[in-house]
Design an enzyme around this catalytic site. Structure first.
Site, short mmCIF file in Angstrom:
data_model
loop_
_atom_site.label_atom_id
_atom_site.label_comp_id
_atom_site.label_asym_id
_atom_site.label_seq_id
_atom_site.Cartn_x
_atom_site.Cartn_y
_atom_site.Cartn_z
N ARG A 1 11.54 -7.01 5.94
CA ARG A 1 11.48 -5.56 5.77
C ARG A 1 12.37 -4.84 6.78
NH1 ARG A 1 5.76 -2.56 5.20
NH2 ARG A 1 5.52 -2.74 7.45
N LYS B 1 0.83 -1.22 0.00
CA LYS B 1 0.00 0.00 0.00
C LYS B 1 0.86 1.26 0.00
CE LYS B 1 -2.17 -0.48 3.91
NZ LYS B 1 -1.54 -1.66 4.49
N ARG C 1 11.25 -2.38 12.27
CA ARG C 1 10.17 -1.82 13.08
C ARG C 1 9.76 -2.85 14.12
NH1 ARG C 1 5.84 0.20 8.62
NH2 ARG C 1 4.44 -0.55 10.22
N ARG D 1 -1.13 -8.16 13.67
CA ARG D 1 -1.62 -7.20 12.67
C ARG D 1 -2.40 -7.91 11.57
NH1 ARG D 1 3.68 -5.02 10.90
NH2 ARG D 1 2.72 -3.23 9.87
N ARG E 1 -9.64 1.31 9.04
CA ARG E 1 -9.18 -0.04 9.35
C ARG E 1 -10.26 -0.85 10.06
NH1 ARG E 1 -3.29 1.14 9.25
NH2 ARG E 1 -2.17 -0.73 9.75
#
Ligand code: AMP
Length: 211
Positions: A125, A11, A155, A166, A86
């Site tokens: 990532r 996204k 992160r 998540r 969300r």
């Protein structure tokens, strides 16, 4: 335009490209929240714990932040909204907020990628703590940000427990929004696998078919 998709679906990357192409801002609630955390603002201090655990930040905090961002002059000609709404309550708030700022909703791009691929992508990532750019670490590379040379880190919410949380939140709370927007014929479903250019081409084709 809204981008909906699970974490790691692309996204952010695709949202930035669309924003550049249409010359409108890319408004990502996750980026705005991370900026607030870096700045140490009261919002950032309150949001940080939720974000590190991979939970949603309370609706009211995110809504106030978004209202302020959508009210800025550069958002008048349109925007790419990424990471909001969300859950159904945020979708309702967004409807009201768009009325308030006099904006409409033209399309919801749903980026679709299977969970196994998302877990692989998110685990690899790495993010620049200074500017927020994302990189995929394959075989240990890269280790510093190409834009500013800052050492990349992972992160907290890209660690395994938070990734699982998540994705569960996405399936339970966010995915039903696709059906919600489908009722108004707003959804463009796009396969989010393949290269960045391939996915971008699919999105462009969908958008052109609707123009
Ligand atoms: P993202 O960069 O979109 O993955 O967002 C990172 C984190 O920011 C999420 O895991 C949430 O903790 C928080 N966040 C971002 N957008 C929202 C939102 N619309 N509502 C609640 N929390 C959010």
């Amino acid at each position: 335009m809204i981008m909906i998709g699970p974490q790691g679906a692309g996204k952010g990357t695709q949202g930035a490209r669309l924003a550049q192409r249409y010359d409108i801002p890319h408004i990502a609630t996750g980026d705005l929240l991370r900026m607030a955390v870096r700045a140490g603002s009261p919002l950032g201090v309150e949001a940080k714990g939720y974000m590190d655990r991979g939970e949603l930040v309370p609706d009211v905090l995110v809504l106030d932040m978004l209202r302020e961002r959508l009210s800025q002059p550069d958002a008048r000609a349109g925007f790419v909204l990424d990471g909001y709404p969300r859950n159904p309550s945020q979708a309702e708030s967004l409807g009201k907020l768009l009325d308030e700022v006099g904006a409409g909703l033209d399309v919801v791009v749903s980026l679709e990628v299977a969970d196994e691929i998302l877990i692989e992508r998110l685990s690899a990532r790495r993010t620049c703590p200074a500017c927020g750019r994302n990189y995929t670490q394959q075989g240990g590379e890269p280790t510093v940000c190409a834009a500013d040379g800052t050492e990349l880190d992972q992160r907290d919410d890209d660690k395994p427990d938070a990734i699982a949380r998540r994705l569960a939140i996405f399936h339970e709370q966010t995915r039903p929004l696709i059906a919600f927007y489908e009722r108004d014929g707003l959804v463009a479903r796009v396969d989010g696998t393949g290269t960045i250019d391939e996915v971008e081409a699919r999105i462009t084709k969908e958008l052109e078919a609707r123009a």
